[in-house]
Design an enzyme around this catalytic site. Structure first.
Site: not given
Length: 301
Positions: A173, A223, A293
């Site tokens: 990520r 998420s 995230e």
């Protein structure tokens, strides 16, 4: 001449909206106003906006299509640039080139129509191509780093550069763009020839899994947490007894504890408070510190 008058003169023809509420544009349905919300139609208009902002010392940021972010209730100062009009996608052999504002899911469907494989993992990931590169978006064992051939960016100084996957220093990520301040303009994806029916079956399978496991019926930021090494964030949250845990109008999804959903006119502060509380409670229960995230942007109210 005021800044607004100068802006309207120098950026004539560009769609600029003043004091525009951002909740209408975000997947969470929260967020205050942008001083100047801009919708460039091409990379040249985007470059003009960045040049003007730099010359006038006005802060600016690009939001992609605001799918994995939370905009605070006080909004964002300066320019907020949404690139959804930069959405051209073309196919050349086994390569797909997509502008930054192209819808990621639609781009995977274009790959399917041309029987190109490698993009199936992204068939249900909301967001833009540019945002996917920025975050190295991924799911079900695949990620953008696996298929990116090259990326054209506008640097924070207004120069256009072409970067390789190596230049982007992809991680989980993460991409180097997060530190460089550059803006993704377009991306080339290197795919492989495949069988239309096989690709479609895999995309249908992944879409079904996503619909079964994720609370797609509610506004959310996707998420919330990165996957801790050796663990799953949703499982840790569930084991801490936090499914259904709610602050204000935002709650931890009963369907998938890795998601926080806006169930009753929640605010960005509700999201932030819930995220922080979940981090603390999971730490108490398992000793593991969750890492966000989702990006949180702007000013508190």
């Amino acid at each position: 001449m005021s800044v607004r008058e100068k802006m309207l003169e120098i950026l004539e023809g560009i769609d600029i909206r003043f004091k525009e509420p951002l909740h209408s544009y975000s997947y969470t349905k929260v967020g205050g106003e942008a001083d100047y919300l801009v919708f460039p139609r091409n990379r040249f208009e985007l470059a003009r906006v960045v040049k003007f902002a730099n010359q006038e010392n006005i802060p600016w940021m690009v939001l992609g299509n605001a799918s994995n972010i939370i905009v605070r209730d006080g909004g964002i100062r300066g320019f907020v640039i949404l690139c959804d009009k930069l959405n051209n996608v073309s196919v050349d052999g086994y390569t797909i080139e997509a502008e930054a504002g192209a819808n990621l899911i639609e781009t995977t469907r274009i790959a399917l129509r041309h029987s190109l494989t490698g993009f199936e993992f992204a068939c249900g990931i909301p967001g833009s191509v540019g945002g996917a590169v920025f975050m190295n978006a991924g799911a079900y064992g695949g990620e953008i780093a696996h298929i990116l051939q090259s990326c054209k960016v506008l640097t924070k100084d207004g120069e256009i550069e072409t970067l390789s996957a190596k230049d982007l220093a992809f991680g989980y990520r993460h991409s180097a763009i997060q530190e460089s301040g550059a803006v993704v303009l377009s991306v080339k994806f290197a795919l492989a020839p495949g069988t239309h029916q096989v690709i479609k079956q895999e995309m249908d399978r992944l879409t079904h899994l996503r619909e079964l496991k994720q609370p797609l019926e509610y506004p959310s930021c996707g998420s919330v947490f990165k996957r801790p090494v050796g663990h799953f964030a949703g499982q840790l949250i569930s084991e801490a007894g936090l499914k259904g845990y709610r602050i204000g109008g935002v709650e931890v999804s009963e369907k998938h504890a890795g998601f926080m959903i806006n169930v009753a006119d929640g605010t960005a502060k509700d999201y932030e408070d819930l995220i922080q509380s979940v981090i603390e409670k999971v730490k108490e229960h398992s000793g593991i510190t969750l890492e966000r995230e989702v990006r949180i942007l702007g000013e508190s109210k």
